[in-house]
Design an enzyme around this catalytic site. Structure first.
Site, PDB file in Angstrom:
ATOM      1  N   ASP A 182       0.893  -1.159   0.000  1.00 43.82           N
ATOM      2  CA  ASP A 182       0.000   0.000   0.000  1.00 43.82           C
ATOM      3  C   ASP A 182       0.929   1.205   0.000  1.00 43.82           C
ATOM      4  OD1 ASP A 182      -1.607   2.181   0.597  1.00 43.82           O
ATOM      5  OD2 ASP A 182      -2.976   1.004   1.833  1.00 43.82           O
ATOM      6  N   HIS A 183       1.075   1.851  -1.148  1.00 48.79           N
ATOM      7  CA  HIS A 183       2.115   2.869  -1.265  1.00 48.79           C
ATOM      8  C   HIS A 183       1.891   4.056  -0.335  1.00 48.79           C
ATOM      9  CE1 HIS A 183      -0.810   4.644  -4.124  1.00 48.79           C
ATOM     10  NE2 HIS A 183      -0.216   5.779  -3.855  1.00 48.79           N
ATOM     11  N   HIS A 245      -6.144   2.401   1.436  1.00 44.85           N
ATOM     12  CA  HIS A 245      -5.412   3.578   1.893  1.00 44.85           C
ATOM     13  C   HIS A 245      -6.037   4.200   3.150  1.00 44.85           C
ATOM     14  CE1 HIS A 245      -3.443   3.010  -1.817  1.00 44.85           C
ATOM     15  NE2 HIS A 245      -4.242   3.728  -2.583  1.00 44.85           N
TER      16      HIS A 245
END
Length: 495
Positions: A182-183, A245
């Site tokens: 999950d950047h 996110h």
């Protein structure tokens, strides 16, 4: 210099956009900083027919496009570690070719059997690849070596499909070997949440329902769906942004202090927080979550007239909602979240709104003073990184009245240049075997269980779309959602 790490990277989907824009430049940054030097190699795979030279030309262009000097000796040495193998992930015979290539490179670069398998392709192939990596012998059997599997989102489209995928991966890899990217967890200010909370007695002592009125998380995107329309229409803002996110950010804000700053302890506290998140019944889900879809303005078409979007699409491009935690720390304190496309600007921020004083002593009868404003701690995630604390202070005049002032800290331009990109951080963590900034299966499962209930309720009724104007902050229902609780969004247009 950083500690040099030893590994063979095997990228599935090596000719894709993500690999060119993010992965190769991030690896090069690690190379320049010393985390990778001599003992590493990269095998790129995809259906395309390329040889090593053509693949290296593409990698060189990737570095140049990301602002690096791709013609330097350092870049040339880095690119020389890249190799290519055309591969059909559904053909088991192709895995034997990859195995041979991996073993040759292992000997050439003295990689000690360490292997990282990065899957940046269609998620329906994740289970197949994981199965054949083990069945066809690509995973290292060296007792001192590691095998690590990196998975890009989406991780399922609901709880059932996510569980099915996780079960498939678990047949080949242990949970501690699986790194779900999950950047957002690689962003500087998201990682700063833990430092802000657990590194400051002043903050953590107030970080509870006695002092915090509400917390707001906003992930705003200025653009529409662009070229992602085909994917996005099968996903929507709820699945694309909230389930991963936003839920990850919220869990960091809501968690208890871990026993130690380790991936095991941090994940355990995040899971405990998500377990206490109230899963709404049908009535509460309909009340506490709203959706939207952008309309048209000027030359901007509405969502339903974007390329590759069905004319009758009911996919939401905006979500706002209220989350409640049923635990001692947060009972009664709502977390408001919102995200959407084609909004006023591109930014991510967290606003922590503290309760006002029980007695406003400055609001005496003859005073012209306005009521005290709430103290607000804002965490700016992007495009600028930093903090802001809103306090009340006396105005600089002869009378006695108060006004809100802000104490700001923004990371300066020089420091921003030095800040690692999210994928650079996360690839470095994979090399170290540190799962702190990756989603564990329990976190994913609780997030899906919460989101699935919202989705079920929305599927019961056709929405009245489109319902918000591009470059606004979403539909009127998002304002009504928070105003119903006698609150307001801290970030508003023109505030």
């Amino acid at each position: 210099m950083a500690t040099e790490r030893t590994a063979l990277f095997m990228f599935f989907g090596a000719t894709g956009d993500l690999a060119y824009r993010k992965l190769y430049p991030s690896l090069f940054n690690l190379y320049k900083k010393g985390s990778l030097r001599t003992h590493f190699a990269v095998i790129g795979t995809s259906r395309q027919t390329l040889d090593d030279d053509k693949f290296r030309v593409a990698v060189k262009k990737s570095l140049a496009d990301s602002g690096n000097r791709a013609d330097s000796k350092e870049a040339s040495d880095f690119i020389s570690h890249f190799y290519y193998q055309a591969h059909d992930v559904t053909d088991t015979a192709h895995y034997s070719v990859l195995k041979d290539a991996a073993e040759k490179l292992d000997k050439k670069y003295k990689l000690q059997g360490n292997r990282i398998f990065y899957l940046s392709m269609a998620p329906q192939f994740f289970g197949t690849i994981a199965k054949d990596l083990k069945a066809q012998g690509l995973m290292s059997t060296n007792e001192d070596a590691f095998n690590r599997l990196v998975i890009e989102k989406p991780f399922g489209r609901d709880f059932d499909s996510a569980k099915q995928l996780n079960d498939a991966l678990s047949n080949s890899f242990e949970e501690e070997q699986i790194f779900r990217i999950d950047h957002y967890l690689g962003k500087e200010m998201i990682q700063n949440i833990e430092a802000l909370r657990f590194g400051n007695t002043l903050v953590e002592s107030l970080w509870n329902n006695r002092y915090i009125d509400n917390i707001q998380v906003t992930l705003s995107e200025k653009l529409g769906v662009e070229e992602r329309a085909s994917y996005y229409d099968n996903s929507g803002a709820l699945r694309d942004m909230v389930q991963n996110h936003i839920m990850q950010i919220v869990s960091l804000l809501a968690m208890e202090q871990p026993v130690a700053f380790t991936d095991v302890d941090i994940r355990a506290e995040k899971v405990k927080a998500l377990r206490s998140l109230r899963v709404y019944n049908v009535a509460d889900a309909a009340t506490n979550f709203v959706r939207g879809q952008y309309g048209s303005v000027d030359n901007q078409p509405d969502y339903r007239h974007e390329d590759n979007v069905p004319a009758d699409s009911t996919t939401e491009t905006f979500v706002a909602g209220k989350l409640l935690f049923d635990n001692y720390r947060w009972s009664g304190t709502p977390f408001y979240v919102r995200t959407g496309k084609m909004l006023a600007d591109k930014f991510t921020r967290v606003d922590v709104v503290f309760k006002r004083p029980l007695v406003d002593i400055f609001a005496f009868p003859q005073s012209q003073n306005t009521p005290l404003a709430a103290n607000v701690l804002t965490i700016f995630v992007e495009p600028h990184a930093g903090f802001s604390l809103q306090l009340n202070a006396k105005t600089n005049d002869a009378g006695f009245s108060t006004e809100p002032i802000k104490l700001d800290y923004l990371v300066d331009a020089e420091k921003s240049k030095e800040t690692p990109e999210p994928y650079e951080r996360l690839l470095h963590d994979v090399l170290k075997g540190d799962g702190t900034n990756f989603s564990s299966w329990p976190e994913v499962s609780y997030a899906w269980k919460f989101v699935d209930q919202i989705r079920r309720v929305w599927d019961l009724q056709a929405p009245n779309f489109p319902n918000y104007t591009p470059h606004s902050m979403g539909p009127a229902a998002a304002e009504e959602l928070i105003q119903r609780d006698h609150r307001e969004w801290i970030y508003r247009l023109n505030n």
